[in-house]
Design a protein around this motif. Structure first.
Motif, PDB file in Angstrom:
ATOM      1  N   UNK A  95       0.829  -1.205   0.000  1.00  0.00           N
ATOM      2  CA  UNK A  95       0.000   0.000   0.000  1.00  0.00           C
ATOM      3  C   UNK A  95       0.868   1.262   0.000  1.00  0.00           C
ATOM      4  N   UNK A  96       1.936   1.254   0.762  1.00  0.00           N
ATOM      5  CA  UNK A  96       2.832   2.415   0.798  1.00  0.00           C
ATOM      6  C   UNK A  96       3.409   2.693  -0.593  1.00  0.00           C
ATOM      7  N   UNK A  97       3.844   1.643  -1.269  1.00  0.00           N
ATOM      8  CA  UNK A  97       4.428   1.832  -2.600  1.00  0.00           C
ATOM      9  C   UNK A  97       3.357   2.154  -3.644  1.00  0.00           C
ATOM     10  N   UNK A  98       2.154   1.659  -3.466  1.00  0.00           N
ATOM     11  CA  UNK A  98       1.039   2.018  -4.345  1.00  0.00           C
ATOM     12  C   UNK A  98       0.737   3.520  -4.226  1.00  0.00           C
ATOM     13  N   UNK A  99       0.702   4.014  -2.989  1.00  0.00           N
ATOM     14  CA  UNK A  99       0.478   5.456  -2.780  1.00  0.00           C
ATOM     15  C   UNK A  99       1.581   6.270  -3.441  1.00  0.00           C
ATOM     16  N   UNK A 100       2.812   5.777  -3.361  1.00  0.00           N
ATOM     17  CA  UNK A 100       3.928   6.486  -3.995  1.00  0.00           C
ATOM     18  C   UNK A 100       3.761   6.513  -5.513  1.00  0.00           C
ATOM     19  N   UNK A 101       3.317   5.401  -6.081  1.00  0.00           N
ATOM     20  CA  UNK A 101       3.064   5.364  -7.525  1.00  0.00           C
ATOM     21  C   UNK A 101       1.993   6.374  -7.923  1.00  0.00           C
ATOM     22  N   UNK A 102       0.931   6.449  -7.147  1.00  0.00           N
ATOM     23  CA  UNK A 102      -0.124   7.430  -7.427  1.00  0.00           C
ATOM     24  C   UNK A 102       0.425   8.848  -7.349  1.00  0.00           C
ATOM     25  N   UNK A 103       1.238   9.091  -6.343  1.00  0.00           N
ATOM     26  CA  UNK A 103       1.813  10.420  -6.153  1.00  0.00           C
ATOM     27  C   UNK A 103       2.711  10.792  -7.332  1.00  0.00           C
ATOM     28  N   UNK A 104       3.479   9.834  -7.823  1.00  0.00           N
ATOM     29  CA  UNK A 104       4.345  10.107  -8.979  1.00  0.00           C
ATOM     30  C   UNK A 104       3.521  10.383 -10.235  1.00  0.00           C
ATOM     31  N   UNK A 105       2.361   9.746 -10.343  1.00  0.00           N
ATOM     32  CA  UNK A 105       1.497   9.923 -11.497  1.00  0.00           C
ATOM     33  C   UNK A 105       0.843  11.306 -11.496  1.00  0.00           C
ATOM     34  N   UNK A 106       0.516  11.804 -10.311  1.00  0.00           N
ATOM     35  CA  UNK A 106      -0.161  13.084 -10.207  1.00  0.00           C
ATOM     36  C   UNK A 106       0.382  13.880  -9.007  1.00  0.00           C
ATOM     37  N   UNK A 107       1.632  14.327  -9.077  1.00  0.00           N
ATOM     38  CA  UNK A 107       2.264  14.978  -7.925  1.00  0.00           C
ATOM     39  C   UNK A 107       1.570  16.268  -7.491  1.00  0.00           C
ATOM     40  N   UNK A 139       9.494   3.941   3.808  1.00  0.00           N
ATOM     41  CA  UNK A 139      10.681   3.554   4.577  1.00  0.00           C
ATOM     42  C   UNK A 139      10.293   2.701   5.778  1.00  0.00           C
ATOM     43  N   UNK A 140       9.296   3.131   6.527  1.00  0.00           N
ATOM     44  CA  UNK A 140       8.945   2.400   7.749  1.00  0.00           C
ATOM     45  C   UNK A 140       8.397   1.002   7.456  1.00  0.00           C
ATOM     46  N   UNK A 141       7.605   0.861   6.397  1.00  0.00           N
ATOM     47  CA  UNK A 141       7.070  -0.476   6.094  1.00  0.00           C
ATOM     48  C   UNK A 141       8.160  -1.396   5.560  1.00  0.00           C
ATOM     49  N   UNK A 142       9.080  -0.860   4.777  1.00  0.00           N
ATOM     50  CA  UNK A 142      10.193  -1.686   4.285  1.00  0.00           C
ATOM     51  C   UNK A 142      11.110  -2.096   5.438  1.00  0.00           C
ATOM     52  N   UNK A 143      11.380  -1.168   6.345  1.00  0.00           N
ATOM     53  CA  UNK A 143      12.191  -1.504   7.520  1.00  0.00           C
ATOM     54  C   UNK A 143      11.509  -2.578   8.356  1.00  0.00           C
ATOM     55  N   UNK A 144      10.199  -2.481   8.511  1.00  0.00           N
ATOM     56  CA  UNK A 144       9.459  -3.477   9.293  1.00  0.00           C
ATOM     57  C   UNK A 144       9.548  -4.854   8.636  1.00  0.00           C
ATOM     58  N   UNK A 145       9.432  -4.901   7.332  1.00  0.00           N
ATOM     59  CA  UNK A 145       9.516  -6.171   6.609  1.00  0.00           C
ATOM     60  C   UNK A 145      10.907  -6.784   6.774  1.00  0.00           C
ATOM     61  N   UNK A 146      11.935  -5.977   6.588  1.00  0.00           N
ATOM     62  CA  UNK A 146      13.298  -6.487   6.731  1.00  0.00           C
ATOM     63  C   UNK A 146      13.598  -6.889   8.173  1.00  0.00           C
ATOM     64  N   UNK A 147      13.068  -6.140   9.128  1.00  0.00           N
ATOM     65  CA  UNK A 147      13.247  -6.483  10.534  1.00  0.00           C
ATOM     66  C   UNK A 147      12.597  -7.811  10.875  1.00  0.00           C
ATOM     67  N   UNK A 189      19.598   1.890   6.721  1.00  0.00           N
ATOM     68  CA  UNK A 189      20.444   2.363   7.831  1.00  0.00           C
ATOM     69  C   UNK A 189      20.665   3.868   7.710  1.00  0.00           C
ATOM     70  N   UNK A 190      20.756   4.343   6.476  1.00  0.00           N
ATOM     71  CA  UNK A 190      21.085   5.746   6.228  1.00  0.00           C
ATOM     72  C   UNK A 190      19.858   6.647   6.167  1.00  0.00           C
ATOM     73  N   UNK A 191      18.719   6.095   5.787  1.00  0.00           N
ATOM     74  CA  UNK A 191      17.508   6.907   5.616  1.00  0.00           C
ATOM     75  C   UNK A 191      16.706   6.885   6.908  1.00  0.00           C
ATOM     76  N   UNK A 192      16.381   8.052   7.369  1.00  0.00           N
ATOM     77  CA  UNK A 192      15.464   8.183   8.494  1.00  0.00           C
ATOM     78  C   UNK A 192      14.172   8.787   7.998  1.00  0.00           C
TER      79      UNK A 192
END
Length: 106
Positions: free
Chosen positions: A20-32, A48-56, A101-104
């Protein structure tokens, strides 16, 4: 968000949240122009937070395995060509994915 304990990880919820986070990003890129700066910041932070949670959660499950299974799984993943062996080592045994690690939060 779901706890990342190996015994109670809800992988479906983690994957759906990340998707869902990446879907929202795709929508945002389509119509910023349809999104405010705050909304764009929130979308980035959610990615970032959902990807970190998945990797964690992956890491938490990995460390719960017996050493011989960890070794076999890591060898299999490194040979799979899905990601580089260095990335698997970073994510599962090292300090985590270098990008996250670098992105907050923004």
């Amino acid at each position: 968000m779901t706890a990342t304990n190996a015994s109670n990880t809800d992988w479906t919820a983690l994957q759906q949240a990340e998707d869902m986070a990446y879907f929202k990003a795709d929508l945002c890129c389509y119509s910023p122009e349809s999104y405010s700066l705050e909304e764009k910041r929130g979308i980035c932070n959610e990615m970032v937070s959902t990807s970190k949670a998945m990797l964690g959660a992956m890491r938490a499950d990995f460390v719960q395995l017996p050493p011989e299974l960890r070794s076999k799984l890591l060898d299999t993943l490194c040979q799979s060509r899905v990601e580089s062996p260095e990335r698997w080592l970073d994510v599962l045994v090292g300090e985590g994915d270098p990008l996250y690690r670098e992105i907050g939060t923004l």
